[in-house]
Every structure is written in structure tokens, then in C-alpha cells.
Design an enzyme around this catalytic site. Structure first.
Site, PDB file in Angstrom:
ATOM      1  N   ASP A  57       0.871  -1.177   0.000  1.00 21.96           N
ATOM      2  CA  ASP A  57       0.000   0.000   0.000  1.00 21.96           C
ATOM      3  C   ASP A  57       0.908   1.228   0.000  1.00 21.96           C
ATOM      4  OD1 ASP A  57      -2.090  -1.771   0.200  1.00 21.96           O
ATOM      5  OD2 ASP A  57      -3.079  -0.750   1.864  1.00 21.96           O
ATOM      6  N   LYS A 108      -6.755   3.202  -3.565  1.00 22.33           N
ATOM      7  CA  LYS A 108      -7.160   3.194  -2.160  1.00 22.33           C
ATOM      8  C   LYS A 108      -7.497   4.614  -1.734  1.00 22.33           C
ATOM      9  CE  LYS A 108      -5.365   2.030   2.458  1.00 22.33           C
ATOM     10  NZ  LYS A 108      -4.255   1.405   3.211  1.00 22.33           N
ATOM     11  N   LYS A 164      -9.970  -0.010  -2.797  1.00 23.08           N
ATOM     12  CA  LYS A 164      -9.867  -0.251  -1.363  1.00 23.08           C
ATOM     13  C   LYS A 164     -10.338   0.978  -0.608  1.00 23.08           C
ATOM     14  CE  LYS A 164      -6.677  -1.464   2.388  1.00 23.08           C
ATOM     15  NZ  LYS A 164      -5.335  -1.963   2.754  1.00 23.08           N
TER      16      LYS A 164
END
EC number: 4.1.2.4
Length: 225
Positions: free
Chosen positions: A95, A156, A184
């Protein structure tokens, strides 16, 4: 209540242990909970990777490391090194926080070059964290397009250190990506109702440290009939 029956939340959850004071005991608990509830992944700092890999070796739980977290303001070179080291330590997903300052300066090439080498060098699943609560509508769209061009596998919404995921932002990312990548949602997900609303808007992963609480809430709703 009816909607809570339509989704088993566990396969959506990236179980996060990202408090700066996270201990080895907390990492062990996080991994045990992920195994027990069949969460899709754990999400940890690179310094916790060795322990997480040892605990989850051979298990069906992805091991995600955060890169450039939480500010995204590290140099591109240091992010790349951090990502490569995480890959060597056994991470299966990354991430990565984008550089918001570069984006707001309009330096799209630098934003691209901050992310694309990580995708190329590691070959891992990369989720680009856009920190959408700090961006204008046009910046959100631009950030998403740059990251798509860079080859990420997920967009994300947030780090969870600022404004968290919103249904509107998830819906926007879903609209922009048109199914090319996963979405996400992360930050501030505290209730089953929130989780379901985000999934219905297009989220394919939910980043949260409250995964166990969400599962318990859902089980209570199921038991109530």
C-alpha cells in the site's frame, strides 16, 4: 438487516495493525485474528513483516506492507528501496502513499515516477493510497488516472490518518477505473452499515483495524434473524 445477509465481510477485509506503537504481541494478535476470521490480508509496517511472514507462511492470508506511510512525502528513491526491501522480506502486497505535494503542484510526471517504478520493480500487488480527503474533485480524478497509468492493481481512498473513506469517493474511483482495478476503502469504517454501503459503491477491499468488530456486528445481525 437484510443487506447484511448479502455480504460476508471477511473476504473484503485488510486487517490493519498500523498504530506507531504496535508491539510484537499486537502483530501476533492481528495475524491470529486474520487466520481465524479468514480475512483477505493483514496490513503492517515493513518493520513487522518478518514476524507476519513467519506467522502466516503457507496460509491463505496476503501480507501487505505500507510504503511511504502515512505522508507519502518520502523521496521516490527511498520509497522504491522500502518497497523492494518489503518484497524481499516476504510482502505479497504494497500500500503506497502517493506524493500529494507533487500532485498539487501539477507535476504529474513526478507523481507517475513515484509509483510506476515500484510496480515494475517488485511485481507485487500495489495499492496506491490517494488520501482523497486532502484533494479537490479534479485532483482526485487526476491522481486516479496517473496511478492507473502507472499500472497499480488497486486505488485506495485513504491512509486512515485523516478523513476516511466515503461512499462518494469510492463511487468516483469505481466510475474512473471502470473495473480495471480494485478499490480499497480505508479509514473510519466502524459499522456493518458503513461497510456494506462502501461495497455497494464499488469497494472490493476494506482497510480497517476493526475487522473483528465488524464481523461480530454482522454475526449479531444474522443471529437476530
Amino acid at each position: 438487516m437484510e443487506k447484511s445477509r448479502q455480504f460476508d465481510l471477511a473476504p473484503y477485509i485488510d486487517h490493519a495493525a498500523l498504530d506507531p506503537a504496535t508491539t510484537r504481541e499486537a502483530i501476533a494478535t492481528c495475524c491470529a485474528q486474520a487466520l481465524h476470521h479468514k480475512f483477505v490480508a493483514v496490513c503492517v509496517y515493513p518493520s513487522a513483516l518478518s514476524q507476519a511472514v513467519e506467522l502466516l507462511r503457507g496460509k491463505k492470508v496476503e501480507i501487505c506492507a505500507v510504503i511511504g506511510f502515512p505522508s507519502g512525502a518520502s523521496t521516490s528513491g527511498s520509497k522504491l528501496y522500502e518497497a523492494q526491501e518489503a518484497a524481499e522480506l516476504g510482502a505479497t502486497e504494497l500500500d503506497v502513499v502517493i506524493n500529494l505535494g507533487l500532485l498539487k503542484d501539477g507535476n504529474t510526471e513526478a507523481v507517475y515516477n513515484d509509483i510506476a517504478p515500484i510496480v515494475e520493480a517488485t511485481g507485487l500487488t500495489v495499492k496506491a493510497i490517494l488520501e482523497m480527503g486532502r484533494l479537490t474533485e479534479s485532483e482526485k480524478r487526476l491522481a486516479a488516472e496517473i496511478c492507473l497509468d502507472a499500472g497499480v492493481q488497486y486505488l485506495k481512498t485513504s491512509t486512515g490518518w485523516g478523513k476516511g473513506a466515503t461512499v462518494a469517493d469510492v463511487r468516483l474511483l469505481h466510475q474512473i477505473s471502470q473495473g480495471r482495478v480494485g478499490i480499497k476503502a480505508s479509514g473510519g469504517i466502524r459499522t456493518v452499515e458503513q461497510a456494506i454501503a462502501l461495497i455497494e459503491a464499488g469497494a472490493t477491499r476494506l482497510g480497517t483495524s476493526r475487522g473483528v468488530e465488524l464481523i461480530q456486528q454482522q454475526q449479531q445481525l444474522w443471529e437476530q434473524g
